[in-house]
Design an enzyme around this catalytic site. Structure first.
Site, PDB file in Angstrom:
ATOM      1  N   LYS A   1       0.922  -1.181  -0.129  1.00  0.00           N
ATOM      2  CA  LYS A   1       0.038  -0.098  -0.021  1.00  0.00           C
ATOM      3  C   LYS A   1       0.852   1.258  -0.093  1.00  0.00           C
ATOM      4  O   LYS A   1       0.324   2.364  -0.568  1.00  0.00           O
ATOM      5  CB  LYS A   1      -0.926  -0.080   1.241  1.00  0.00           C
ATOM      6  CG  LYS A   1      -2.007  -1.187   1.053  1.00  0.00           C
ATOM      7  CD  LYS A   1      -2.730  -1.458   2.413  1.00  0.00           C
ATOM      8  CE  LYS A   1      -3.522  -2.667   2.096  1.00  0.00           C
ATOM      9  NZ  LYS A   1      -4.448  -3.037   3.331  1.00  0.00           N
TER      10      LYS A   1
ATOM     11  N   ASP B   1     -11.057   2.608   3.795  1.00  0.00           N
ATOM     12  CA  ASP B   1     -11.450   1.112   3.599  1.00  0.00           C
ATOM     13  C   ASP B   1     -12.976   0.639   3.522  1.00  0.00           C
ATOM     14  O   ASP B   1     -13.390  -0.321   3.049  1.00  0.00           O
ATOM     15  CB  ASP B   1     -11.170   0.430   4.914  1.00  0.00           C
ATOM     16  CG  ASP B   1      -9.603  -0.540   4.547  1.00  0.00           C
ATOM     17  OD1 ASP B   1      -9.598  -1.014   3.333  1.00  0.00           O
ATOM     18  OD2 ASP B   1      -9.045  -0.993   5.528  1.00  0.00           O
TER      19      ASP B   1
ATOM     20  N   GLN C   1      -4.769  -1.763   9.517  1.00  0.00           N
ATOM     21  CA  GLN C   1      -4.661  -3.202   8.784  1.00  0.00           C
ATOM     22  C   GLN C   1      -5.250  -3.880   9.917  1.00  0.00           C
ATOM     23  O   GLN C   1      -4.868  -3.947  11.104  1.00  0.00           O
ATOM     24  CB  GLN C   1      -3.051  -3.049   8.473  1.00  0.00           C
ATOM     25  CG  GLN C   1      -2.625  -4.464   7.893  1.00  0.00           C
ATOM     26  CD  GLN C   1      -3.319  -4.402   6.447  1.00  0.00           C
ATOM     27  OE1 GLN C   1      -3.207  -3.521   5.624  1.00  0.00           O
ATOM     28  NE2 GLN C   1      -3.656  -5.784   6.089  1.00  0.00           N
TER      29      GLN C   1
END
Ligand code: NAP
Length: 309
Positions: free
Chosen positions: A71, A138, A115
């Site tokens: 990422k 997200d 994460q």
């Protein structure tokens, strides 16, 4: 729906020879990144700050570290600003929540990503709920999940968003099709079902899980199967009818001493069993994983654009 010349040719050859069609995703992801790069350059030329992403990583899980690195690389390649916060496994939930509150307030942060998974002593739902919906790139917060279900404007979770892009790229229509999703997680299965059932997408959706007594009863009638179970070999060719498309979301590390890293990656579908079948299937690696990263960048750009308005 658009279908590129190359993919159309592969589809025609596959149908004539009655062989498996590989739905590689790297070129689709690269094209998305290229388009985002141009948009970002224009955005900055117009006097805006480059989009920025803050990533929070807790612990030293090897797979999570790899995802976070990918990422970061994608963000840097696009010229995004990128802030990374790494903590040891034993960091307190309060420390993470306080960081999220700071990031929510900061003007130089457009998107926040934590994460997953988090260690057991930290509540994933409390942490995700703490992220401001305007920075939740997200798309996992209850506000974004609710908006997705209601068909409203929102950050669409990256993996399902990437899957829709791949279906579109390969000209795999969804309207009136039977879609079976294996897996009901909040990050893949549920948002995927919400998208596929929307007006305009128009699939008829079935969601299977570990309490589904006979998967084949559902998968054999499906035009599109999305498998996100987290177990290699969850399905093989005996679960899939001719002409169907299989989107393999699973990423499983299989120990393999012959590899430098000591493992190889495998999806949830037994890829090689489809070799002589008229089935379209995404590979692992080179499949949905690369799309997820590209869609995260797309959501981060979207967050920056919304905040600049
Ligand atoms: P998860 O939270 O563990 O959920 C797995 C789901 O699959 C659960 O709903 C489970 O059912 C169901 N399931 C497991 N085994 C099954 C079986 N044999 N038959 C039917 N259903 C079964 O996993 P996740 O986070 O959704 O991730 C799934 C996989 O996708 C993992 O391999 C993950 O690494 C991968 N992934 C990849 C990407 C990407 O970018 N490519 C992104 C996210 C996840 P129950 O609810 O009944 O337990």
């Amino acid at each position: 729906m658009m279908c590129s010349k190359g993919s159309l040719m592969t589809m025609v050859i596959s149908i004539i020879l009655c062989i498996m069609r590989r739905l590689g995703c790297k070129a689709v992801a690269d094209a998305t990144i290229e388009e985002l790069k141009n948009k970002t350059e224009l955005f900055v030329k117009e006097g805006n700050r480059a989009p920025s992403l803050a990533v929070v990583l807790v612990g030293h899980d090897a797979a999570s570290e790899t995802y976070v690195r990918k990422k970061a690389e994608a963000a840097e390649a696009l010229g995004f600003l990128h802030f990374q916060y790494t903590f040891d496994e034993d960091v307190s939930e309060d420390r993470i929540l306080s960081l999220i509150r700071d990031l929510n307030e900061r003007d130089d942060v457009d998107g926040i990503l934590v994460q997953l998974p988090l260690p057991g002593h930290i509540s994933e739902s409390r942490v995700i709920e703490a992220i401001s919906p305007e920075k939740d790139v997200d798309g996992f917060s209850p506000v974004n999940s609710g908006r997705l279900l209601a068909g409203e404007d929102c950050f669409v979770p990256c993996t399902p968003k990437g899957i829709m892009k791949v279906l579109e790229h390969y000209g795999i229509g969804t309207a009136g099709k039977k879609a079976v999703i294996i897996g009901r997680s909040n990050i893949v299965g549920k948002p995927m079902a919400a998208i596929l059932m929307q007006r305009g997408v128009d699939a008829t959706v079935t969601v299977c899980h570990t309490k589904t007594p006979d998967l084949r009863e559902y998968t054999l009638g499906a035009d599109i199967i999305i498998v996100a179970a987290g177990h290699p070999g969850t399905i093989d060719e005996s679960y899939v009818s001719e002409g169907a498309a299989v989107i393999d979301v699973g990423v499983n590390r299989i120990p393999d001493a012959s590899r430098e890293k000591g493992f190889r990656l495998s999806g949830d579908a037994d890829y090689s069993s489809f070799r002589d079948r008229d089935v379209s299937i995404t590979p692992v690696p080179g499949g949905i994983g690369v799309m997820t990263v590209a869609m995260l960048m797309s959501n981060t750009f979207e967050a920056a654009q919304r905040r600049a308005r």
